[in-house]
Design a protein around this motif. Structure first.
Motif, PDB file in Angstrom:
ATOM      1  N   SER A 458       4.406  -6.794  -8.259  1.00 34.00           N
ATOM      2  CA  SER A 458       3.776  -5.678  -8.937  1.00 34.00           C
ATOM      3  C   SER A 458       4.675  -4.455  -8.778  1.00 34.00           C
ATOM      4  O   SER A 458       5.246  -4.233  -7.713  1.00 34.00           O
ATOM      5  CB  SER A 458       2.405  -5.388  -8.317  1.00 34.00           C
ATOM      6  N   PRO A 459       4.810  -3.639  -9.823  1.00 29.62           N
ATOM      7  CA  PRO A 459       5.729  -2.499  -9.754  1.00 29.62           C
ATOM      8  C   PRO A 459       5.108  -1.222  -9.227  1.00 29.62           C
ATOM      9  O   PRO A 459       5.739  -0.166  -9.296  1.00 29.62           O
ATOM     10  CB  PRO A 459       6.145  -2.317 -11.210  1.00 29.62           C
ATOM     11  N   ASP A 490      10.915  -9.692  -0.487  1.00 30.05           N
ATOM     12  CA  ASP A 490       9.619 -10.236  -0.072  1.00 30.05           C
ATOM     13  C   ASP A 490       8.460  -9.258  -0.216  1.00 30.05           C
ATOM     14  O   ASP A 490       7.313  -9.609   0.063  1.00 30.05           O
ATOM     15  CB  ASP A 490       9.683 -10.764   1.361  1.00 30.05           C
ATOM     16  N   GLY A 491       8.740  -8.013  -0.621  1.00 33.61           N
ATOM     17  CA  GLY A 491       7.670  -7.055  -0.888  1.00 33.61           C
ATOM     18  C   GLY A 491       7.051  -6.415   0.331  1.00 33.61           C
ATOM     19  O   GLY A 491       6.084  -5.652   0.200  1.00 33.61           O
ATOM     20  N   THR A 492       7.564  -6.694   1.531  1.00 25.45           N
ATOM     21  CA  THR A 492       6.973  -6.118   2.736  1.00 25.45           C
ATOM     22  C   THR A 492       7.251  -4.621   2.809  1.00 25.45           C
ATOM     23  O   THR A 492       8.217  -4.108   2.234  1.00 25.45           O
ATOM     24  CB  THR A 492       7.521  -6.789   4.003  1.00 25.45           C
ATOM     25  N   ARG A 504       2.726 -10.260  -5.095  1.00 27.17           N
ATOM     26  CA  ARG A 504       3.726 -11.144  -5.695  1.00 27.17           C
ATOM     27  C   ARG A 504       3.313 -11.522  -7.116  1.00 27.17           C
ATOM     28  O   ARG A 504       2.129 -11.587  -7.446  1.00 27.17           O
ATOM     29  CB  ARG A 504       3.890 -12.419  -4.871  1.00 27.17           C
ATOM     30  N   ARG A 505       4.320 -11.798  -7.929  1.00 34.63           N
ATOM     31  CA  ARG A 505       4.075 -12.327  -9.261  1.00 34.63           C
ATOM     32  C   ARG A 505       4.897 -13.597  -9.438  1.00 34.63           C
ATOM     33  O   ARG A 505       6.082 -13.624  -9.089  1.00 34.63           O
ATOM     34  CB  ARG A 505       4.452 -11.302 -10.320  1.00 34.63           C
ATOM     35  N   GLU A 514      -3.328 -11.151  -7.419  1.00 27.36           N
ATOM     36  CA  GLU A 514      -2.890  -9.793  -7.142  1.00 27.36           C
ATOM     37  C   GLU A 514      -4.030  -8.976  -6.568  1.00 27.36           C
ATOM     38  O   GLU A 514      -5.195  -9.187  -6.877  1.00 27.36           O
ATOM     39  CB  GLU A 514      -2.369  -9.141  -8.419  1.00 27.36           C
ATOM     40  N   ARG A 515      -3.656  -8.012  -5.707  1.00 20.59           N
ATOM     41  CA  ARG A 515      -4.659  -7.123  -5.140  1.00 20.59           C
ATOM     42  C   ARG A 515      -5.162  -6.161  -6.210  1.00 20.59           C
ATOM     43  O   ARG A 515      -4.578  -6.022  -7.279  1.00 20.59           O
ATOM     44  CB  ARG A 515      -4.071  -6.338  -3.967  1.00 20.59           C
ATOM     45  N   ALA A 516      -6.225  -5.471  -5.863  1.00 19.08           N
ATOM     46  CA  ALA A 516      -6.841  -4.563  -6.833  1.00 19.08           C
ATOM     47  C   ALA A 516      -5.894  -3.462  -7.270  1.00 19.08           C
ATOM     48  O   ALA A 516      -5.997  -2.951  -8.370  1.00 19.08           O
ATOM     49  CB  ALA A 516      -8.111  -3.951  -6.233  1.00 19.08           C
TER      50      ALA A 516
END
Length: 519
Positions: A458-459, A490-492, A504-505, A514-516
């Motif tokens: 997610s951006p 890894d988006g951490t 993640r996508r 995906e989270r809210a």
């Protein structure tokens, strides 16, 4: 996950340290400290020596955050600071700022010598100077204000320096060191005094009532006092994200060293330059040159920042071989004094320290000592200077204007960035590249690792949903609103105030899970 192309000299040459793998962390504590940098570890040592049961939890390794990415200067000379403080908060509080940082500097030196800490400590006078005759009067005013603040300072002209010293102020009593090795040694001292330090424990929430600390790995922990020493507070209580501006700056280590007069040097030109020497991996000295600062998240071409540092170092100092390069992030407050004390007004059990504006080795040490006194029920003589609730200072005209400027573009990023053009698909990305693309009908943060693997997320920042920007040298996604940073692979979370990783996508098929806050 980190980018090996941007490893600090201190991380690369740090002593081997034990992996502090936590066992059972249950049971009530006197104090839980979140973050094992200069503030957290110094505070743990002070409290443990006073008989308190202290637990320090760290998401990564001791000293692996901003403390391991500094230039290693320990001094009360903080660039062009004292003339501005005197005009912004008055001479009395400026003297408190100087006293707190000078005492902290002396404490660090004494601790290094008394405990025989192997941290490459070097006694150094700090020089804040200009090579531009047009700025001579500015340095004269800084010298006047520094002397008036009570520091051992002197106006200098024409002394040997890295570049021509037209005018400057010398402050004695400081030094330089390997900050990562220093903090690791403090951690060992804190453990010997009875503190517990647990690495690999990420805090996701704190409930002040009952001192409850929620972690991703060990569930809920409890303590009478909780200290958020995460560099940037990970809790939105107190609205710190709206009251500070994160600044990113860069540094390189380069050799060989031709000649540099002893001293910690800081050229206030535009752009600024910080210059010192340090022991390199082979024991021979290298130059450490820093600068190129800018507001975090508002620069994607960070490779150019490193290139300019390297070019300047070759031109002025003759050192052409860059051995290490790294960056650091530090928030600054509108009146230039840090926030140290209760995390929110009226709290007597939830504490924080932040806003050191790139001078955290002295400022963080001073803050740790102040928080220790507060937790022990003693007076903090500097509370009037750095209390997070100080409306008279923060609403003064100069500070209020800065606050307005820092927050003016947040709505533009929240809305306008989503209208920026995006690529159609991530397939064209080369190794090491990242950008916002339109993938499967959604704007997506796409990064191709140096190994060729594609990483899609997610951006939007998990803090307040501003759209992220790719940092090409650090291989991270950076938020232009409040400075949160995420690993591109890894988006951490790399930097707060965000605490949740990027959603993640998948590379193909239905977008799910995906989270809210994701899109």
């Amino acid at each position: 996950m980190t980018n090996p192309a941007t490893t600090s000299l201190w991380d690369a040459t740090a002593h081997d340290a034990p992996s502090r793998v936590p066992g059972d962390l249950g049971g009530d504590r006197d104090v839980i400290v979140i973050g094992a940098g200069i503030v957290g570890v110094t505070l743990a040592l002070e409290l443990a020596r006073r008989g308190r049961d202290v637990l320090v939890v760290e998401a990564r390794r001791v000293g692996s955050g901003v403390t391991g990415s500094t230039t290693g200067k320990v001094t009360a000379a903080h660039g062009l600071r004292y003339d501005e403080l005197r005009r912004t908060i008055g001479l009395e509080r400026t003297r408190l700022y100087a006293e707190a940082n000078q005492r902290a500097t002396e404490w660090v030196r004494a601790t290094v010598h008394d405990e025989a800490i192997d941290s490459d400590w070097r006694d150094r006078s700090a020089y804040t100077y200009t090579s531009d005759p047009a700025r001579e009067r500015q340095l004269e005013r800084e010298a006047e204000a520094t002397i008036a603040a009570g520091l051992p300072a002197e106006l200098v002209r024409g002394v040997p320096g890295p570049t021509a010293v037209v005018a400057g102020v010398r402050v004695d009593g400081g030094g330089e060191m390997h900050a990562r090795n220093y903090v690791q040694a403090l951690a060992t001292l804190a453990e010997r005094a009875g503190a517990t330090i647990a690495e690999g424990v990420r805090v996701t929430a704190v409930r002040e009532a009952g001192g409850r600390v929620r972690t991703a790995e060990h569930g809920e922990l409890r303590a009478a006092h909780v200290v958020v020493a995460t560099h940037f507070p990970i809790l939105d209580r107190g609205l710190y994200f709206a009251r500070m501006e994160p600044q990113r700056s860069y540094a390189i280590a380069a050799g060989p060293v031709q000649e540099l007069p002893p001293g910690s040097w800081y050229d206030v030109g535009s752009p600024t330059r910080s210059i010192r020497t340090a022991a390199g991996p082979d024991g021979r000295d290298v130059l450490v040159v820093g600068g190129e600062g800018h507001p975090s998240g508002k620069e994607s071409r960070t490779e150019e920042r490193y290139a300019r540092l390297a070019s300047w170092t070759t031109e002025h100092l003759g050192s052409a071989t860059v051995t290490h390069r790294w960056s650091s992030q530090d928030p600054r407050t509108p009146d230039r004094a840090p926030f140290v004390g209760p995390l929110r007004p009226g709290s007597g059990s939830l504490w924080t320290a932040t806003g050191f504006d790139k001078w955290g080795l002295s400022g963080g040490t001073a803050a740790a000592h102040a928080l220790a006194r507060r937790i022990l029920g003693e007076e903090d003589r500097y509370a009037a200077l750095w209390s997070p609730s100080r409306p008279r200072q923060l609403l003064a005209p100069r500070a209020a204007l800065r606050l307005a400027q820092w927050n003016a573009d947040v709505p533009l990023h929240l809305v306008g960035d989503r209208l920026r053009p995006s690529g159609e698909e991530p397939s064209a990305l080369r190794p090491g590249e990242g950008r916002i693309v339109r993938h499967r009908g959604k704007r997506t943060a796409a990064f191709r690792g140096v190994d060729g693997a594609l990483h899609l997320h997610s951006p939007v920042c998990t803090h307040m949903s501003c759209e992220l920007r790719f940092n090409d040298a650090e291989h991270s996604w950076d938020c232009p609103c409040h400075g949160s940073r995420f690993d591109a692979a890894d988006g951490t979370v790399l930097e707060g105030p965000a605490v949740q990783p990027l959603a993640r996508r998948p590379a193909g098929g239905q977008v799910a899970g995906e989270r809210a806050h994701g899109r």
